[in-house]
Design an enzyme around this catalytic site. Structure first.
Site, PDB file in Angstrom:
ATOM      1  N   ASP A  64      44.161   4.670  -9.960  1.00 54.63           N
ATOM      2  CA  ASP A  64      42.741   4.466 -10.306  1.00 54.63           C
ATOM      3  C   ASP A  64      42.303   5.327 -11.494  1.00 54.63           C
ATOM      4  O   ASP A  64      41.644   4.834 -12.421  1.00 54.63           O
ATOM      5  CB  ASP A  64      41.849   4.782  -9.106  1.00 54.63           C
ATOM      6  CG  ASP A  64      41.905   3.695  -8.042  1.00 54.63           C
ATOM      7  OD1 ASP A  64      42.117   2.518  -8.406  1.00 54.63           O
ATOM      8  OD2 ASP A  64      41.732   4.008  -6.853  1.00 54.63           O
ATOM      9  N   LYS A 108      42.483   3.330   1.788  1.00 55.13           N
ATOM     10  CA  LYS A 108      43.204   4.175   0.818  1.00 55.13           C
ATOM     11  C   LYS A 108      43.623   5.524   1.397  1.00 55.13           C
ATOM     12  O   LYS A 108      44.688   6.048   1.054  1.00 55.13           O
ATOM     13  CB  LYS A 108      42.347   4.399  -0.434  1.00 55.13           C
ATOM     14  CG  LYS A 108      42.192   3.148  -1.295  1.00 55.13           C
ATOM     15  CD  LYS A 108      41.441   3.486  -2.572  1.00 55.13           C
ATOM     16  CE  LYS A 108      41.164   2.232  -3.388  1.00 55.13           C
ATOM     17  NZ  LYS A 108      40.578   2.542  -4.696  1.00 55.13           N
TER      18      LYS A 108
END
Ligand code: ATR
Length: 277
Positions: A105, A69
Site C-alpha cells: 500500500d 489485513k
C-alpha cells in the site's frame, strides 16, 4: 497450468482488483487467473486454505483487503520489513508450505505520487492526516523517500503522538527524518508541500478542522479515498492545491503486488486510464 490468485475481503464484490490484474496479465502476457473471494467475518483462514487447496492450477498468491489485513499479518509465516512496519498485510505469496506476507500500500502511494502526480516526496514538507491502519501503512515508505519533514495529525492526538514516537525509533532503518505529531489546532500558521488524508472522514462526508494555510503554494493534496468528492478535496482545491485521489494508489499497489508475484512490472498508466473511463 494457470497460476491462481485472488483478493479476499468483506465486502469484496465492488473490488476493482480482478479487473486490474486481468489487465496487467494481458499486458505482460502472464498466464494467471484472479478472482474475488468473499470471506465471512471469522472465516478468512478457512477461505484462504480452501483457495490454496483448490484444483485448477497452483495457488500463487492473494491480495487481502478490509477487514482481514491484520489477520493476514498474523497468518503469514514470514513478513517483509514494510509489512512489519505497517502491522498489516495486503499481499500474500504461497511458496512450498510457507505463506509470505507483504504490504504494497505505501509503495503504491509513493509510486502514484511520483509516476502519476509528478510529486516526488523527497525534500517535501509532508502532513499526514490520520493515525489508523491506512496512515500507519504509508509512514515507512514515505520516510524512506527522505522528505524534509513528516507531521502526523489525528483527531485523537494521543494516537498521532504514539505513531510519531514509534516511527522515530526504527532500529536498523536508514531513515534520516523523525516524524512529529501535531494537533489539528496546532497546524495554524504551518504550511506543507504535500498533505495526505489517510482518515476515513471522507467516507462519511465529515469535514476536517484544517486551516487553509496548510496548503503551501504548489501543494499536492492527496485523498486516499477514491470514487467520491470529499470535503477535504473541496477545501484543498479551493485553497489552490493540486488534488489527487486514491484510485492511482489502488492501481500502483496492485502493480507492486504483481511484481512481487511475477517479477514483472506492468505499466500502470493505461490501466488507470481504463478505470477512469
Ligand atoms: P483505516 O484503517 O482506514 O485507517 P481506522 O483504523 O478506523 O481506519 O482509522 C480511521 C482514521 O480516520 C482515524 O485516524 C480516525 O481518527 P481517530 O483516531 O481520532 O478516531 C480518523 N477519522 C475518522 N473519522 C473522522 C472524522 N470525522 N474526523 C477526523 N478524523 C476522523
Amino acid at each position: 497450468m494457470t497460476d491462481r490468485y485472488a483478493v479476499f475481503g468483506n465486502p469484496v464484490g465492488h473490488s476493482k482488483s480482478p479487473r486490474i490484474h486481468a489487465l496487467f496479465a494481458a499486458q505482460t502476457g502472464q498466464d494467471l487467473s484472479y478472482q474475488a473471494v468473499l470471506a465471512v467475518k471469522d472465516g478468512f483462514p478457512a477461505a484462504l486454505q480452501a483457495f490454496i487447496a483448490a484444483a485448477g492450477g497452483p495457488a500463487g498468491g492473494a491480495n487481502v483487503t478490509l477487514p482481514f489485513k491484520e489477520e493476514a499479518f498474523r497468518l503469514a509465516t514470514r513478513r517483509t520489513p514494510r509489512a512489519e512496519a505497517a502491522g498489516a498485510v495486503n499481499t500474500l505469496s504461497f511458496e512450498a508450505g510457507a505463506i509470505s506476507g507483504d504490504n504494497t500500500d505505501g509503495a503504491g502511494l509513493v509510486q502514484d505520487l511520483k509516476n502519476n502526480l509528478g510529486c516526488d516526496p523527497a525534500g517535501r514538507r509532508i502532513l499526514l492526516l490520520g493515525a489508523g491502519g491506512a496512515a500507519r501503512g504509508v509512514i515507512l515508505p514515505l520516510l524512506l523517500e527522505n522528505p524534509a519533514e513528516l507531521v502526523i495529525t489525528n483527531r485523537s492526538e494521543e494516537a498521532a503522538a504514539r505513531l510519531a514516537l514509534e516511527f522515530s525509533r526504527l532500529p536498523g532503518c536508514a531513515v534520516a527524518v523523525k516524524p512529529d505529531a501535531s494537533s489539528f489546532p496546532g497546524l495554524a500558521g504551518r504550511a506543507f508541500d504535500l498533505v495526505i488524508n489517510a482518515t476515513s472522514a471522507g467516507l462519511s462526508g465529515a469535514v476536517l478542522p484544517l486551516p487553509d494555510s496548510i496548503f503551501a503554494p504548489g501543494c499536492v493534496a492527496y485523498e486516499m479515498v477514491y470514487g467520491r468528492q470529499t470535503p477535504f478535496m473541496d477545501q484543498a482545491h479551493a485553497a489552490g492545491a493540486r488534488v489527487g485521489d486514491g484510485l492511482g494508489m489502488l492501481v500502483e499497489q496492485a502493480a507492486e503486488a504483481f511484481f512481487v508475484w511475477r517479477g514483472v512490472r506492468p505499466q500502470t498508466a493505461p490501466v488507470l486510464a481504463a478505470l477512469k473511463e
